[in-house]
Design a protein around this motif. Structure first.
Motif, mmCIF file in Angstrom:
data_model
loop_
_atom_site.group_PDB
_atom_site.id
_atom_site.type_symbol
_atom_site.label_atom_id
_atom_site.label_comp_id
_atom_site.label_asym_id
_atom_site.label_seq_id
_atom_site.Cartn_x
_atom_site.Cartn_y
_atom_site.Cartn_z
ATOM 1 N N VAL A 33 13.856 11.600 1.844
ATOM 2 C CA VAL A 33 14.827 11.976 0.803
ATOM 3 C C VAL A 33 14.526 13.348 0.225
ATOM 4 C CG1 VAL A 33 15.287 9.572 0.247
ATOM 5 C CG2 VAL A 33 13.578 10.826 -1.101
ATOM 6 N N GLY A 34 13.340 13.875 0.468
ATOM 7 C CA GLY A 34 12.996 15.229 0.060
ATOM 8 C C GLY A 34 12.805 15.387 -1.436
ATOM 9 N N PRO A 35 12.550 16.594 -1.870
ATOM 10 C CA PRO A 35 12.205 16.834 -3.276
ATOM 11 C C PRO A 35 13.331 16.529 -4.261
ATOM 12 C CG PRO A 35 12.512 18.911 -2.102
ATOM 13 C CD PRO A 35 12.498 17.836 -1.073
ATOM 14 N N ASP A 36 14.577 16.468 -3.794
ATOM 15 C CA ASP A 36 15.691 16.149 -4.688
ATOM 16 C C ASP A 36 15.924 14.651 -4.829
ATOM 17 O OD1 ASP A 36 16.217 18.834 -5.196
ATOM 18 O OD2 ASP A 36 17.529 19.005 -3.450
ATOM 19 N N GLY A 37 15.186 13.866 -4.079
ATOM 20 C CA GLY A 37 15.277 12.410 -4.184
ATOM 21 C C GLY A 37 13.953 11.828 -4.643
ATOM 22 N N THR A 38 13.969 10.526 -4.947
ATOM 23 C CA THR A 38 12.756 9.839 -5.380
ATOM 24 C C THR A 38 12.646 8.505 -4.659
ATOM 25 O OG1 THR A 38 12.900 10.819 -7.592
ATOM 26 C CG2 THR A 38 11.464 8.908 -7.342
ATOM 27 N N ALA A 39 11.442 8.185 -4.238
ATOM 28 C CA ALA A 39 11.162 6.874 -3.648
ATOM 29 C C ALA A 39 10.308 6.080 -4.623
ATOM 30 C CB ALA A 39 10.452 7.036 -2.314
ATOM 31 N N TYR A 40 10.781 4.896 -4.987
ATOM 32 C CA TYR A 40 10.071 4.009 -5.903
ATOM 33 C C TYR A 40 9.510 2.818 -5.129
ATOM 34 C CZ TYR A 40 12.880 6.441 -9.452
ATOM 35 O OH TYR A 40 13.477 7.391 -10.246
ATOM 36 N N ALA B 79 -1.805 10.074 -3.311
ATOM 37 C CA ALA B 79 -2.621 11.267 -3.544
ATOM 38 C C ALA B 79 -3.133 11.831 -2.217
ATOM 39 C CB ALA B 79 -3.777 10.928 -4.474
ATOM 40 N N GLU B 80 -3.563 10.940 -1.338
ATOM 41 C CA GLU B 80 -4.065 11.370 -0.025
ATOM 42 C C GLU B 80 -2.988 12.094 0.765
ATOM 43 O OE1 GLU B 80 -4.711 9.053 4.108
ATOM 44 O OE2 GLU B 80 -5.910 8.258 2.445
ATOM 45 N N ALA B 81 -1.756 11.595 0.662
ATOM 46 C CA ALA B 81 -0.655 12.190 1.416
ATOM 47 C C ALA B 81 -0.086 13.436 0.749
ATOM 48 C CB ALA B 81 0.455 11.160 1.601
ATOM 49 N N GLY B 82 -0.427 13.665 -0.543
ATOM 50 C CA GLY B 82 0.077 14.837 -1.258
ATOM 51 C C GLY B 82 1.574 14.791 -1.494
ATOM 52 N N ILE B 83 2.091 13.604 -1.768
ATOM 53 C CA ILE B 83 3.533 13.426 -1.966
ATOM 54 C C ILE B 83 3.821 13.258 -3.456
ATOM 55 C CG2 ILE B 83 5.465 11.825 -1.575
ATOM 56 C CD1 ILE B 83 4.374 11.415 1.253
ATOM 57 N N ASP B 84 4.724 14.094 -3.981
ATOM 58 C CA ASP B 84 5.002 14.110 -5.417
ATOM 59 C C ASP B 84 6.214 13.285 -5.826
ATOM 60 O OD1 ASP B 84 2.854 15.869 -5.886
ATOM 61 O OD2 ASP B 84 4.113 17.611 -5.421
ATOM 62 N N ASN B 85 7.154 13.052 -4.923
ATOM 63 C CA ASN B 85 8.399 12.375 -5.294
ATOM 64 C C ASN B 85 8.369 10.880 -4.978
ATOM 65 O OD1 ASN B 85 8.437 13.011 -2.518
ATOM 66 N ND2 ASN B 85 10.675 12.822 -2.441
ATOM 67 N N GLY C 241 0.787 -1.224 0.000
ATOM 68 C CA GLY C 241 0.000 0.000 0.000
ATOM 69 C C GLY C 241 0.819 1.273 0.000
ATOM 70 N N GLY C 242 2.141 1.165 0.013
ATOM 71 C CA GLY C 242 3.001 2.320 -0.192
ATOM 72 C C GLY C 242 3.503 3.020 1.047
ATOM 73 N N LEU C 243 3.253 2.490 2.239
ATOM 74 C CA LEU C 243 3.626 3.204 3.455
ATOM 75 C C LEU C 243 5.116 3.530 3.499
ATOM 76 C CD1 LEU C 243 3.005 4.352 6.247
ATOM 77 C CD2 LEU C 243 3.256 2.038 7.173
ATOM 78 N N ASP C 244 5.970 2.533 3.281
ATOM 79 C CA ASP C 244 7.404 2.772 3.386
ATOM 80 C C ASP C 244 7.918 3.652 2.248
ATOM 81 O OD1 ASP C 244 7.882 1.331 5.776
ATOM 82 O OD2 ASP C 244 7.741 -0.547 4.673
ATOM 83 N N VAL C 245 7.271 3.588 1.092
ATOM 84 C CA VAL C 245 7.638 4.478 -0.012
ATOM 85 C C VAL C 245 7.334 5.930 0.363
ATOM 86 C CG1 VAL C 245 7.194 5.085 -2.418
ATOM 87 C CG2 VAL C 245 7.278 2.678 -1.737
ATOM 88 N N LEU C 246 6.156 6.166 0.909
ATOM 89 C CA LEU C 246 5.774 7.527 1.267
ATOM 90 C C LEU C 246 6.641 8.079 2.395
ATOM 91 C CD1 LEU C 246 1.886 7.154 1.061
ATOM 92 C CD2 LEU C 246 3.479 7.905 -0.720
ATOM 93 N N LEU C 247 6.954 7.231 3.376
ATOM 94 C CA LEU C 247 7.859 7.669 4.441
ATOM 95 C C LEU C 247 9.247 7.975 3.881
ATOM 96 C CD1 LEU C 247 6.864 5.149 7.253
ATOM 97 C CD2 LEU C 247 6.529 7.622 7.323
ATOM 98 N N SER C 248 9.716 7.137 2.949
ATOM 99 C CA SER C 248 11.027 7.357 2.339
ATOM 100 C C SER C 248 11.036 8.637 1.525
ATOM 101 C CB SER C 248 11.403 6.171 1.455
ATOM 102 O OG SER C 248 11.525 4.986 2.204
ATOM 103 N N ALA C 249 9.942 8.881 0.796
ATOM 104 C CA ALA C 249 9.860 10.101 -0.021
ATOM 105 C C ALA C 249 9.991 11.341 0.855
ATOM 106 C CB ALA C 249 8.541 10.120 -0.791
ATOM 107 N N ARG C 250 9.407 11.314 2.022
ATOM 108 C CA ARG C 250 9.559 12.439 2.945
ATOM 109 C C ARG C 250 11.016 12.622 3.363
ATOM 110 N NH1 ARG C 250 4.913 12.074 7.612
ATOM 111 N NH2 ARG C 250 3.224 13.168 6.532
#
Length: 273
Positions: free
Chosen positions: A94-101, A118-124, A83-92
């Motif tokens: 690494v910040g906008p200059d990094g990417t979580a896949y 989408a719910e979390a509003g995370i772009d990276n 469901g993406g939990l660890d991806v979304l936490l990682s994206a936070r």
């Protein structure tokens, strides 16, 4: 022991059911999830999670994002992202200059992950469809590999670790949470599909995990046990076996055999520079 296609099908079915439960809370709660499974419960601080739905759908056995020491600007890949939990936490982290896949083979989990992003509003954060034995990314794509109680489910762990090594950049880090065996268990228990999808009988011995990481080309491999499970917790997990108790075994006998046999662990290694 189940064949690779059988294991993939069983895992996909179990996790698709859990994703549907999260996508539609009125659906039949066929699986335990965070609420009841002793392996998955209590791994995250609720206030730190970017999506309540992603937390509810988490079926991990650890919190690799808290242990991987992610830095701003890094690129991270989560093997079996659910469901993406660890991806979304990682994206936070690494910040906008990094990417979580996130990589997952279950369509329903990918649908849930996109909704949670989408719910979390995370772009990276990006989610990819595929298996962890055949990662759809180029060589040297990421700085860090994470995973949460997924590699033990794979019927071909050598392929998983080889792919992890391939997609890491030189000097990259392998930092996963997984279930490991602390001693061998009988083959009869490894053949229970319900235990494969429940993260127990597909697990590697801790020493074998280290050996396989070394064979895949990693350096400095190590296994750190983070949690063991008592008999009460084994009783709570007994629904994994369902009606698949092997001939000559009883549920009590299975619990006796698994008592002290497995643990959650954090597995680290590096790709040479």
């Amino acid at each position: 022991m189940p064949q690779p296609s059988d294991t993939h099908d069983a895992v996909r079915t179990r996790y698709a059911q859990e994703a549907r439960r999260s996508l539609d809370p009125s659906a039949d709660p066929c699986c335990g999830g965070q609420a009841t499974d002793p392996i998955t419960i209590g791994l995250y601080e609720g206030t730190d999670t970017p999506s309540d739905s992603a937390l509810a759908a988490s079926l991990g056995c650890g919190n690799p994002t808290a242990l991987a020491e992610l830095s701003p600007g890094e690129d991270v890949l989560d093997l079996g992202s659910g469901g993406g939990l660890d991806v979304l936490l990682s994206a936070r982290r690494v910040g906008p200059d990094g990417t979580a896949y996130g990589l997952d083979m279950t369509d329903e989990m990918l649908e849930l992950a996109h909704r949670n992003r989408a719910e979390a509003g995370i772009d990276n954060a990006q989610f990819l469809r595929g298996t962890i034995e055949d990662v759809p990314m180029a060589d040297g794509s990421v700085d860090v590999i994470i995973s949460n109680c997924v590699i033990n489910l794979s019927p071909d762990k050598d392929a998983v670790l080889a792919e992890a090594h391939r997609v890491l950049r030189p000097g990259g880090r392998f930092a996963v949470s997984d279930i490991v065996l602390l001693r061998e268990i009988p083959d009869a228990l490894r053949g229970i599909v319900g235990l494969w999808t429940g993260c127990v009988s597909g697990a590697l011995l801790d020493a074998h995990y280290v050996d396989k990481l070394t064979t895949a080309g990693f350096t400095d491999p190590g296994v750190e046990v983070t949690r063991t499970f008592d008999r009460d917790e084994l009783h709570r997990m007994s629904d994994m076996v369902d009606d698949q108790v092997p001939e000559g075994w009883t549920l009590a006998g299975i619990i006796d055999e698994l008592d002290g046999a497995f643990a959650s662990a954090f597995i680290r290694a590096r790709k040479g520079a």
